[in-house]
Write an enzyme that holds these catalytic residues in place. Structure first.
Site, mmCIF file in Angstrom:
data_model
loop_
_atom_site.group_PDB
_atom_site.id
_atom_site.type_symbol
_atom_site.label_atom_id
_atom_site.label_comp_id
_atom_site.label_asym_id
_atom_site.label_seq_id
_atom_site.Cartn_x
_atom_site.Cartn_y
_atom_site.Cartn_z
ATOM 1 C CG ASP A 43 -2.019 -1.014 1.163
ATOM 2 O OD1 ASP A 43 -2.207 -1.598 0.092
ATOM 3 O OD2 ASP A 43 -2.697 -1.231 2.187
ATOM 4 C CE LYS A 65 -6.610 -0.562 -4.119
ATOM 5 N NZ LYS A 65 -7.645 -1.527 -3.692
ATOM 6 C CG MET A 177 -11.032 4.940 4.540
ATOM 7 S SD MET A 177 -11.378 3.570 3.416
ATOM 8 C CE MET A 177 -12.445 2.535 4.448
#
Length: 262
Positions: A43, A65, A177
């Protein structure tokens, strides 16, 4: 716990939880997996010191991402992992936090198994646990919370999520998030009956340099995120346990400033 960490076994995948950021929070098993890697698919928020635990000869591939901007779509990441394993490589899929908590680890396990390849999952300290511990914020407490829930603030859009009963008195809600949608999250929870004065904390860059733990009331959540220029990575914690933490009371600070001006 069964393990595939056999130096003679080739052509396999190890999903590894890298924890919330601080390399010191890696598990012993995670370090051993990294040391055995031929390929590390990682990641974007992985600390470089964690990547350095892999051999210098290991290929490092970032599949970072960001909100609305992915290096590779998930199907392509799955195909990339499978392709490297088929060459006989030991592939470590390195994920922030824990692979099975909003890490899409389940999808990757399915893809590897569908290809008939061996896979192991090594859990990591999730962002919620690591950030909360750093802020001295107990997610459960005998006097204040007997249940804790984890939700995603962006997954499928807020309109598709049913959070009924997840937040309120005696409960703790942790939102991953959720920075970009903080104001909408507050409105959603208040519409669902959560009191506007419910304590809420934002834990930014937990366990990393420059980390912050700040708190306010639910009705002020969106405004605080904007005032304080909060940026991802960060998690939001809603519940009475927030008042037990070391998070700085930002609403109280502004109230004191207003009083001094008056």
């Amino acid at each position: 716990m069964a393990t595939l960490l056999d130096p003679t076994a080739r052509g396999r995948v190890i999903l590894v939880g890298a924890g919330p950021g601080d390399p010191g929070l890696l598990t012993v098993r995670a370090v051993a997996a990294l040391e055995s890697a031929d390929v590390v698919v990682h990641d974007g928020l992985i600390d470089p010191r964690v990547l350095d635990l892999a051999p210098a000869t290991a290929q490092r591939i970032s599949v970072a991402k960001r909100r609305a901007r992915h290096t590779l779509p998930q199907d392509a990441i799955n195909a990339l992992i499978v392709a490297h394993v088929k060459t006989g490589a030991i592939v470590v899929r390195l994920k922030g936090g824990d692979p099975f908590i909003f890490g899409r680890g389940g999808e990757e396990v399915e893809a590897v198994r569908a290809a008939g390849l061996p896979v192991e999952v090594i859990p990591g300290v999730s962002a919620a646990l690591g950030c909360a511990a750093e802020a001295m914020l107990p997610l459960t407490h005998r006097d204040h919370s007997s249940a804790v829930s984890f939700v995603a603030g962006q997954c499928k859009g807020l309109a598709d999520q049913d959070w009924s009963g997840l937040a309120g008195k005696g409960r703790t809600l942790v939102i991953y998030m959720g920075v970009a949608t903080a104001a909408d999250i507050a409105d959603k929870l208040m519409r669902d009956g959560v009191a506007p004065e419910m304590p809420v904390a934002v834990l930014e860059r937990g366990t990393l340099a420059g980390h912050r733990a700040i708190r306010t009331l639910l009705a002020d959540l969106g405004s605080m995120v904007e005032r304080e220029n909060v940026a991802s990575p960060a998690i939001i914690v809603v519940g009475e346990v927030v008042d037990l933490s070391d998070a700085e009371d930002k609403l109280g600070r502004w109230a004191r400033i207003a009083e001094s001006v008056a």
